[in-house]
Design an enzyme around this catalytic site. Structure first.
Site, mmCIF file in Angstrom:
data_model
loop_
_atom_site.group_PDB
_atom_site.id
_atom_site.type_symbol
_atom_site.label_atom_id
_atom_site.label_comp_id
_atom_site.label_asym_id
_atom_site.label_seq_id
_atom_site.Cartn_x
_atom_site.Cartn_y
_atom_site.Cartn_z
ATOM 1 N N SER A 1 0.865 -1.183 0.000
ATOM 2 C CA SER A 1 0.000 0.000 0.000
ATOM 3 C C SER A 1 0.899 1.229 0.000
ATOM 4 O O SER A 1 2.063 1.149 0.419
ATOM 5 C CB SER A 1 -0.848 -0.003 1.272
ATOM 6 O OG SER A 1 -1.503 1.236 1.452
ATOM 7 N N LYS B 1 2.195 -2.777 6.570
ATOM 8 C CA LYS B 1 2.418 -2.526 5.140
ATOM 9 C C LYS B 1 3.862 -2.056 4.903
ATOM 10 O O LYS B 1 4.455 -2.382 3.878
ATOM 11 C CB LYS B 1 1.398 -1.529 4.595
ATOM 12 C CG LYS B 1 -0.019 -2.089 4.541
ATOM 13 C CD LYS B 1 -0.135 -3.277 3.579
ATOM 14 C CE LYS B 1 -1.561 -3.777 3.423
ATOM 15 N NZ LYS B 1 -1.705 -4.856 2.432
ATOM 16 N N TYR C 1 -2.061 -1.155 10.345
ATOM 17 C CA TYR C 1 -2.027 -1.221 8.873
ATOM 18 C C TYR C 1 -0.743 -0.563 8.363
ATOM 19 O O TYR C 1 -0.016 -1.153 7.550
ATOM 20 C CB TYR C 1 -3.267 -0.512 8.304
ATOM 21 C CG TYR C 1 -3.455 -0.723 6.820
ATOM 22 C CD1 TYR C 1 -3.949 -1.929 6.332
ATOM 23 C CD2 TYR C 1 -3.169 0.280 5.895
ATOM 24 C CE1 TYR C 1 -4.137 -2.139 4.977
ATOM 25 C CE2 TYR C 1 -3.358 0.088 4.535
ATOM 26 C CZ TYR C 1 -3.847 -1.120 4.078
ATOM 27 O OH TYR C 1 -4.029 -1.327 2.729
HETATM 28 N N1 NAD Z 1 -8.644 -0.470 -1.229
HETATM 29 C C1 NAD Z 1 -7.618 0.326 -1.043
HETATM 30 O O1 NAD Z 1 -7.763 1.565 -1.029
HETATM 31 C C2 NAD Z 1 -6.229 -0.236 -0.871
HETATM 32 C C3 NAD Z 1 -5.149 0.653 -0.947
HETATM 33 C C4 NAD Z 1 -3.877 0.148 -0.799
HETATM 34 C C5 NAD Z 1 -3.683 -1.197 -0.597
HETATM 35 N N2 NAD Z 1 -4.747 -2.047 -0.519
HETATM 36 C C6 NAD Z 1 -4.472 -3.458 -0.297
HETATM 37 O O2 NAD Z 1 -5.014 -4.205 -1.370
HETATM 38 C C7 NAD Z 1 -5.313 -5.525 -0.945
HETATM 39 C C8 NAD Z 1 -6.733 -5.860 -1.340
HETATM 40 O O3 NAD Z 1 -7.599 -4.981 -0.660
HETATM 41 P P1 NAD Z 1 -9.061 -4.596 -1.157
HETATM 42 O O4 NAD Z 1 -9.190 -3.149 -1.035
HETATM 43 O O5 NAD Z 1 -9.350 -5.274 -2.436
HETATM 44 O O6 NAD Z 1 -9.883 -5.218 0.062
HETATM 45 P P2 NAD Z 1 -11.166 -6.172 0.134
HETATM 46 O O7 NAD Z 1 -11.550 -6.147 1.555
HETATM 47 O O8 NAD Z 1 -12.133 -5.828 -0.928
HETATM 48 O O9 NAD Z 1 -10.550 -7.616 -0.244
HETATM 49 C C9 NAD Z 1 -9.676 -8.298 0.604
HETATM 50 C C10 NAD Z 1 -9.937 -9.782 0.425
HETATM 51 O O10 NAD Z 1 -8.978 -10.487 1.238
HETATM 52 C C11 NAD Z 1 -9.633 -11.591 1.830
HETATM 53 N N3 NAD Z 1 -8.929 -12.022 3.026
HETATM 54 C C12 NAD Z 1 -8.817 -11.366 4.218
HETATM 55 N N4 NAD Z 1 -8.122 -12.111 5.101
HETATM 56 C C13 NAD Z 1 -7.773 -13.255 4.463
HETATM 57 C C14 NAD Z 1 -7.058 -14.415 4.839
HETATM 58 N N5 NAD Z 1 -6.568 -14.561 6.091
HETATM 59 N N6 NAD Z 1 -6.866 -15.393 3.932
HETATM 60 C C15 NAD Z 1 -7.378 -15.279 2.680
HETATM 61 N N7 NAD Z 1 -8.080 -14.202 2.258
HETATM 62 C C16 NAD Z 1 -8.281 -13.200 3.137
HETATM 63 C C17 NAD Z 1 -11.031 -11.068 2.140
HETATM 64 O O11 NAD Z 1 -11.966 -12.134 2.339
HETATM 65 C C18 NAD Z 1 -11.318 -10.224 0.908
HETATM 66 O O12 NAD Z 1 -11.979 -10.975 -0.105
HETATM 67 C C19 NAD Z 1 -5.076 -5.537 0.575
HETATM 68 O O13 NAD Z 1 -3.818 -6.082 0.851
HETATM 69 C C20 NAD Z 1 -5.118 -4.065 0.936
HETATM 70 O O14 NAD Z 1 -4.391 -3.780 2.099
HETATM 71 C C21 NAD Z 1 -6.031 -1.591 -0.661
#
Ligand code: NAD
Length: 270
Positions: A145, A162, A158
């Site tokens: 992130s 990260k 977080y």
């Molecule tokens: N959305 C944002 O703004 C953003 C920004 C930067 C980074 N990220 C990162 O991107 C990645 C995806 O996030 P997102 O926004 O799509 O979130 P999201 O919540 O839509 O999806 C995350 C998925 O991970 C799964 N998950 C959680 N714990 C788990 C585990 N122990 N084993 C297997 N699966 C698991 C959840 O069931 C979910 O389907 C994450 O690592 C998040 O930190 C997101």
């Protein structure tokens, strides 16, 4: 890397960025995809959607219900995929969780965030890197992130985990790069997913204020970067400038972040 026909595992594929990545890898990259998630039904729904988009004759798309922080389950997934679909060429460690709050949060919660946002990458790499070194190729994508390069307002666990994920990605790239292991580190700022839609915590106000991207656009950019074996993937290019400012004058950067926090607290209200 060459995506067409490559066996790719995407974790966190039931939702958000992971779901878009799995779809892009299969539909645009022509990859064989394993959509893995702790939400087994969600992973199967994502896989079924891809299969119906591809129609007959497309690459194989399967789903797996797995807690990515469970080492025995990860080993079994790797062995199963390699036995049935072929050598894993790309592992997208994308599953992640975010919990609001700071050091007052209980150890159990810190442990949970640590396990999913960092240790899952350690565990997957422990079992994939030796295979990749033996074969002379393999690609690890870690979804970290922008919070891992800068910080995440309102969510200490977080931001910290990260940062650790970025450090791990760099370390693996340096240590195993000469043996053909490629690493990419995806560091988006704000992406419109259930994670950012969750509630109105300070961190969400921060990413919304900075502009949300669609997961499909992040996935398309990521595919391009993977094809070019690019390490740092910044869907929000301005993050590179923020990182330079942070490194160039830490004191000034901290002052600026405090100011941003004050204005966001006002925005989110009591
Ligand atoms: N959305 C944002 O703004 C953003 C920004 C930067 C980074 N990220 C990162 O991107 C990645 C995806 O996030 P997102 O926004 O799509 O979130 P999201 O919540 O839509 O999806 C995350 C998925 O991970 C799964 N998950 C959680 N714990 C788990 C585990 N122990 N084993 C297997 N699966 C698991 C959840 O069931 C979910 O389907 C994450 O690592 C998040 O930190 C997101």
């Amino acid at each position: 890397m060459k995506l067409s026909g490559a066996v790719c595992v995407v974790t966190g594929a039931a939702s958000g960025i992971g779901r878009a990545l799995a779809q892009a890898l299969a539909c645009d990259g022509g990859s064989v995809v394993v959509a893995a998630d702790i939400n087994a039904d969600g992973a199967e729904t994502a896989a079924a959607e891809i299969r119906s988009r591809l129609g007959s004759g497309g690459p194989q798309i399967v789903s797996a219900g797995i807690d990515i922080a469970d080492e025995a389950a990860v080993v079994s997934l790797i062995e199963n995929v390699e036995a049935n679909l072929g050598p894993i060429e790309l592992w997208c460690g994308n599953a992640g969780i975010a919990c609001p709050g700071g050091v007052e949060r209980p150890n159990e919660e810190w442990d949970q965030v640590w396990d999913v946002n960092l240790m899952a990458h350690v565990i997957a790499s422990r079992h994939l890197v030796p295979r990749w070194e033996k074969r002379g190729s393999g690609h690890l994508l870690i979804t970290a992130s922008a919070a891992g390069l800068l910080t995440g307002l309102g969510t200490a666990s977080y931001a910290v985990t990260k940062h650790a994920a970025v450090a791990l990605a760099e370390w693996i790239a340096i240590t195993h790069g000469d043996k053909g292991v490629r690493v990419s580190c995806l560091c988006p700022q704000g992406v419109r997913t259930p994670m950012t839609e969750a509630d109105s915590q300070l961190g969400v106000a921060q990413v919304e204020a900075l502009g949300l991207l669609e997961p499909e656009d992040v996935a398309a950019l990521t595919l391009e970067a993977l094809r070019n074996d690019q390490f740092l993937i910044l869907p929000h290019p301005e993050v590179a400038l923020y990182e330079q400012r942070r490194a160039g004058d830490r004191q000034r950067w901290l002052d600026g972040m405090r100011q941003m926090q004050r204005s966001l607290v006002k925005l989110s209200g009591p």
